[in-house]
Scaffold this active site. Structure first.
Site, short mmCIF file in Angstrom:
data_model
loop_
_atom_site.label_atom_id
_atom_site.label_comp_id
_atom_site.label_asym_id
_atom_site.label_seq_id
_atom_site.Cartn_x
_atom_site.Cartn_y
_atom_site.Cartn_z
N CYS A 8 0.95 -1.37 0.08
CA CYS A 8 0.17 0.02 -0.05
C CYS A 8 0.93 1.36 -0.05
O CYS A 8 1.49 1.48 1.01
CB CYS A 8 -0.93 -0.18 1.33
SG CYS A 8 -1.80 1.48 1.49
N CYS A 30 0.04 3.79 2.65
CA CYS A 30 0.43 3.23 4.10
C CYS A 30 1.83 3.68 4.06
O CYS A 30 2.25 4.01 5.27
CB CYS A 30 0.14 1.97 4.17
SG CYS A 30 -1.36 1.33 4.02
#
Length: 193
Positions: free
Chosen positions: A114, A117
């Site tokens: 991600c 993230c």
């Protein structure tokens, strides 16, 4: 003249350049009271000449010789590395710490694939430096058993949760701009602290 600063950031004073003159950037910052070429002179006052308006018939241009204050609002908090939760035991230990110390904990649920993230993690570590009583953790959902992910009730990533007294209290799902996410995390911590 009073000087109000919203945070413990660095202020420095410099003299405004004459009209059309180029001035190289200052090599170092200094506080208003000390250092630099403006030491000892109040902010916002004329720095040159005696009283009134200089010589007869001369007009001072706006900003000529004026002392100006600039604030640098870089973040001075030291980042704190977040601890990894990689098992149910570590999650239980973190929640137990929260109960025993009556302090909230922040858990960043993320994944190595991600991009958002990965981008948010160092920013959360900066926020961790702003709140010394709050512990920050991260969980890589691909590296932990599914029971840990189910315990957090995670459906989207990144999800930043605040747990207090061993219970989930609030969360921010970080799908929008990073600075907005960070502001929401700060508000969440201040609300539940």
């Amino acid at each position: 003249m009073a000087l109000i600063a919203p945070s413990p950031r660095v202020l420095r004073a410099r003299e405004a350049p004459a009209a059309g003159a180029l001035q190289p950037p200052a090599a170092a910052c200094s506080t208003v009271a000390g250092g630099g070429g403006a030491a000892g002179r109040p902010l916002g006052m004329w720095s040159g000449g005696g009283g009134g308006g200089g010589g007869k018939g001369r007009r001072r241009e706006r900003g000529d010789g004026m002392l100006r204050a600039e604030a640098y609002f870089w973040d001075v908090s030291k980042p704190v590395e977040m601890e990894e939760i990689d098992s149910m035991e570590k999650l239980d230990d973190a929640l137990r710490w929260s109960v025993e110390n009556k302090q909230p904990i922040i858990i960043d649920w993320m994944a190595s694939w991600c991009r958002k993230c990965i981008y948010l993690k160092p920013r959360l570590e900066k926020i961790a430096g702003e709140f010394p009583g709050v512990r920050f953790y991260f969980v890589d959902v691909n590296k932990v058993p599914q029971t840990v992910v189910k315990r957090g009730n995670i459906t989207k990533m990144p999800t930043i949760q605040l747990w207090k007294d061993g219970e989930w209290a609030a969360e921010v799902i970080g799908g929008h701009k990073a600075w907005l996410v960070m502001d929401e995390v700060r508000e969440m911590i201040q609300k539940h602290k």
